[in-house]
Design a protein around this motif. Structure first.
Motif, PDB file in Angstrom:
ATOM      1  N   SER A  11       0.860  -1.195   0.000  1.00  0.00           N
ATOM      2  CA  SER A  11       0.000   0.000   0.000  1.00  0.00           C
ATOM      3  C   SER A  11       0.893   1.240   0.000  1.00  0.00           C
ATOM      4  CB  SER A  11      -0.894  -0.012   1.243  1.00  0.00           C
ATOM      5  OG  SER A  11      -1.251   1.303   1.610  1.00  0.00           O
ATOM      6  N   GLN A  12       0.726   2.069  -1.034  1.00  0.00           N
ATOM      7  CA  GLN A  12       1.624   3.233  -1.142  1.00  0.00           C
ATOM      8  C   GLN A  12       1.464   4.195   0.027  1.00  0.00           C
ATOM      9  OE1 GLN A  12      -0.653   1.919  -2.888  1.00  0.00           O
ATOM     10  NE2 GLN A  12      -1.001   2.870  -4.872  1.00  0.00           N
ATOM     11  N   VAL A  54      -6.145   0.609   4.846  1.00  0.00           N
ATOM     12  CA  VAL A  54      -4.861   0.899   5.465  1.00  0.00           C
ATOM     13  C   VAL A  54      -4.240   2.074   4.714  1.00  0.00           C
ATOM     14  CG1 VAL A  54      -4.331  -1.355   6.424  1.00  0.00           C
ATOM     15  CG2 VAL A  54      -3.764  -0.908   4.016  1.00  0.00           C
ATOM     16  N   PRO A  55      -3.432   2.876   5.388  1.00  0.00           N
ATOM     17  CA  PRO A  55      -2.959   2.753   6.757  1.00  0.00           C
ATOM     18  C   PRO A  55      -3.941   3.324   7.777  1.00  0.00           C
ATOM     19  CG  PRO A  55      -1.974   4.675   5.760  1.00  0.00           C
ATOM     20  CD  PRO A  55      -2.795   4.018   4.694  1.00  0.00           C
ATOM     21  N   SER A  67      -3.782   8.617   5.256  1.00  0.00           N
ATOM     22  CA  SER A  67      -2.331   8.772   5.412  1.00  0.00           C
ATOM     23  C   SER A  67      -1.882  10.225   5.563  1.00  0.00           C
ATOM     24  CB  SER A  67      -1.599   8.133   4.234  1.00  0.00           C
ATOM     25  OG  SER A  67      -1.923   8.785   3.028  1.00  0.00           O
ATOM     26  N   HIS A 104      -4.890  13.662  -4.148  1.00  0.00           N
ATOM     27  CA  HIS A 104      -5.982  12.668  -4.116  1.00  0.00           C
ATOM     28  C   HIS A 104      -6.641  12.393  -5.464  1.00  0.00           C
ATOM     29  CE1 HIS A 104      -6.301  12.313   0.285  1.00  0.00           C
ATOM     30  NE2 HIS A 104      -6.067  13.611   0.337  1.00  0.00           N
TER      31      HIS A 104
HETATM   32  N1  LIG Z   1      -6.633   8.118   1.033  1.00  0.00           N
HETATM   33  C1  LIG Z   1      -6.259   6.947   1.791  1.00  0.00           C
HETATM   34  C2  LIG Z   1      -6.222   5.766   0.880  1.00  0.00           C
HETATM   35  C3  LIG Z   1      -6.179   4.472   1.608  1.00  0.00           C
HETATM   36  C4  LIG Z   1      -6.295   3.282   0.665  1.00  0.00           C
HETATM   37  O1  LIG Z   1      -6.742   3.430  -0.473  1.00  0.00           O
HETATM   38  N2  LIG Z   1      -5.845   2.092   1.124  1.00  0.00           N
HETATM   39  C5  LIG Z   1      -5.905   0.917   0.312  1.00  0.00           C
HETATM   40  C6  LIG Z   1      -4.548   0.321   0.141  1.00  0.00           C
HETATM   41  S1  LIG Z   1      -3.479   1.406  -0.721  1.00  0.00           S
HETATM   42  C7  LIG Z   1      -6.787  -0.086   1.006  1.00  0.00           C
HETATM   43  O2  LIG Z   1      -6.687  -0.286   2.198  1.00  0.00           O
HETATM   44  N3  LIG Z   1      -7.673  -0.745   0.271  1.00  0.00           N
HETATM   45  C8  LIG Z   1      -8.514  -1.758   0.793  1.00  0.00           C
HETATM   46  C9  LIG Z   1      -9.933  -1.570   0.409  1.00  0.00           C
HETATM   47  O3  LIG Z   1     -10.293  -0.454  -0.002  1.00  0.00           O
HETATM   48  O4  LIG Z   1     -10.670  -2.558   0.502  1.00  0.00           O
HETATM   49  C10 LIG Z   1      -4.932   7.191   2.475  1.00  0.00           C
HETATM   50  O5  LIG Z   1      -4.157   8.003   1.968  1.00  0.00           O
HETATM   51  O6  LIG Z   1      -4.683   6.604   3.524  1.00  0.00           O
END
Ligand SMILES: N[C@@H](CCC(=O)N[C@@H](CS)C(=O)NCC(=O)O)C(=O)O
Ligand SMILES: N[C@@H](CCC(=O)N[C@@H](CS)C(=O)NCC(=O)O)C(=O)O
Lengths: 237, 250
Positions: A11-12, A54-55, A67, A104
């Motif tokens: 996860s970036q 996550v995170p 994040s 975003h």
């Molecule tokens: N805008 C959020 C994005 C978080 C996000 O997209 N996380 C993804 C991994 S990169 C995730 O957990 N995806 C699981 C899901 O949506 O089911 C951040 O910056 O923390």
């Protein structure tokens, strides 16, 4: 007060948080939550982050996700973090917020959808989607062009012409690193035209050594695995 | 030097910034750009914001865009803004940041995609796209559900259980107000299931009156125009399948 970081090295945004903590000597417990296998949707994890992503962090009894919000919080909550990561100066800080907000629905929206539509689709249990890939690549390329010609304007090697990296550099570079899972010729096509972006990524990596490479190890493993599969596919065809 | 705000009142983030300044008694000069006439593409505006979006502010020599960044900045830079808008307490502030960051890829992404592709596309010289509208609606509805069950949990009437609004309430409510331009039965379908969200929109309006309504006047006018158009379209359908045009102001 203990800090727990729920994340995953694929996860970036989670990588950005890990690297930030390591760079700043912030001790934390790394708790891996695999979003490919939907562990993010488990009832246990939903107690941590009801948005199932996550995170997320737990600092003492304080829970936080997103994040950028986490990075801002950590930069302020831990006294030893050097000012350049998230400057106290109001105008400098506002500019960094502007980059983070822009991220975003521009760079991230392009890069994430492209990577998911092409390389990571099978891992996510989806079909590759060429139409989405085309739209996403267009947005990604426009975003890279804006980084090249606008956000990297100025004398310093980092965003906004800064001489030292901020949380925005870390967040955006971790995003672009995700392109590593694409085919090399696709990466060249997309990143090739943006020389300043390439240099800035190098500079950000160097500034966050050795943690950057270490945290990206898993990504490089996945890259190698996918490359092997592509090669096999080509030979079988 | 007076704060300058480059804005189009048809733009949700522009409205949030305008309302915020008015509610907090911040003097500013509003410089209107008409996005439907592509005034954000002018070479003069490119000097102000090379990414050519609204809103943008100029405070002395300092230029800033991205509405959330602007709202944070104004909260801190102008004395007299009450603490509840953007609390100095680290934990409270971080939670508001979390909402604001969440907004982009969820509520905003869904609402913009849905409204553009179901309603506003023709006014911007684009085609309506039912497929994209349906995808937008899906993200919008799940975002509303998350606001209802997660962000509006707690005792207070505002996000995060607060008793007073923050910049996140204002930003998200302005986003949702854009739904005024879509067909009433679609709006009811989308907002109807979310009673707490409806109440929260009302509460945020009340807390920012009379500025909220004043800044939304342009939107209400467009809403009325589009409604009239839908009515006459429906009537015309009986006789012929004549082409319709939207007003030049989106
Ligand atoms: N805008 C959020 C994005 C978080 C996000 O997209 N996380 C993804 C991994 S990169 C995730 O957990 N995806 C699981 C899901 O949506 O089911 C951040 O910056 O923390
Ligand atoms: N994330 C930005 C969004 C800005 C934005 O999307 N502005 C739109 C109007 S709502 C715009 O200027 N569109 C004109 C264009 O992109 O050409 C913010 O919150 O300020």
């Amino acid at each position: 007060m203990g800090l727990k970081v729920y994340g995953h090295r694929m996860s970036q945004p989670a990588r950005a948080v890990y690297i930030f903590c390591k760079m700043n000597g912030i001790e934390f417990e790394e708790i891996s939550v695999n979003f490919f296998t939907k562990k993010t949707a488990s009832p246990v994890f939903q107690e941590i982050n009801p948005m199932k992503q996550v995170p997320a962090i737990v600092h003492g009894t304080f829970k936080l996700f997103e994040s950028h919000a986490i990075l801002r919080y950590l930069a302020c909550a831990f006294p030893g973090v050097p000012d350049h990561w998230y400057p106290a100066d109001l105008q400098k800080r506002a500019k960094i917020d502007s980059v983070l907000d822009w991220h975003h629905l521009n760079l991230r929206h392009g890069a994430l959808r492209l990577v998911q539509a092409v390389a990571l689709a099978p891992k996510l249990g989806r079909q590759p989607n060429p139409q989405v890939a085309i739209e996403a690549e267009k947005l990604l390329s426009e975003s890279l062009e804006k980084i090249e010609t606008f956000w990297l304007q100025g004398s310093g090697p980092f965003l906004l012409g800064n001489s030292e990296p901020s949380i925005a550099d870390l967040s955006l570079v971790c995003e672009i690193m995700q392109l590593e899972v694409l085919d090399d010729k696709d990466i060249d096509r997309i990143l090739g035209p943006h020389k300043k972006v390439q240099q800035w990524m190098e500079d950000t990596k160097t500034a966050t050594k050795p943690h950057f490479e270490e945290i990206h190890g898993v990504l490089f493993e996945v890259k190698a695995e996918l490359q092997k599969q592509r090669l096999l596919g080509a030979n079988n065809a | 030097m007076t704060l300058k705000i480059y804005a189009d009142r048809m733009s949700q983030p522009s409205r949030a910034v305008l309302i915020f300044c008015k509610v907090n008694g911040i003097t500013f000069e509003e410089i209107k750009l008409d996005l439907a006439r592509r005034q954000q593409r002018s070479s003069e505006y490119k000097e102000i914001n090379p990414l050519r979006q609204v809103p943008t502010i100029v405070d002395g020599r300092f230029k800033l865009f991205e509405s959330h960044a602007i709202l944070r900045y104004i909260s801190c830079a102008f004395p007299g803004v009450a603490d509840h808008w953007y609390p100095s307490d680290l934990f409270k502030r971080a939670k508001i940041e979390s909402v604001l960051d969440w907004h982009h890829s969820n509520l905003r992404r869904g609402a913009v995609a849905y409204i553009l592709n179901s309603t506003l596309a023709p006014a911007l010289g684009l085609q309506k796209n039912p497929q994209a509208a349906a995808e937008g609606e899906k993200i919008l509805s799940s975002s509303l559900e998350q606001i209802e069950s997660i962000w509006l949990k707690g005792n207070g009437r505002f996000l995060l259980g607060s008793s007073k609004p923050s910049i996140a309430d204002l930003s998200l409510v302005c986003e949702l107000m854009q739904l005024q331009v879509v067909d009433e039965k679609d709006r009811d379908r989308i907002l109807g299931p979310h009673k707490k969200v409806e109440q929260w929109i009302e509460d945020t309006k009340q807390a920012t009156m009379p500025h909220f309504d004043e800044v939304h006047t342009v939107l209400f006018k467009l809403k009325a125009k589009l409604q009239e158009q839908r009515l006459s379209e429906a009537n015309n359908k009986i006789e012929s399948s004549k082409n319709t045009t939207l007003p030049s102001k989106m």
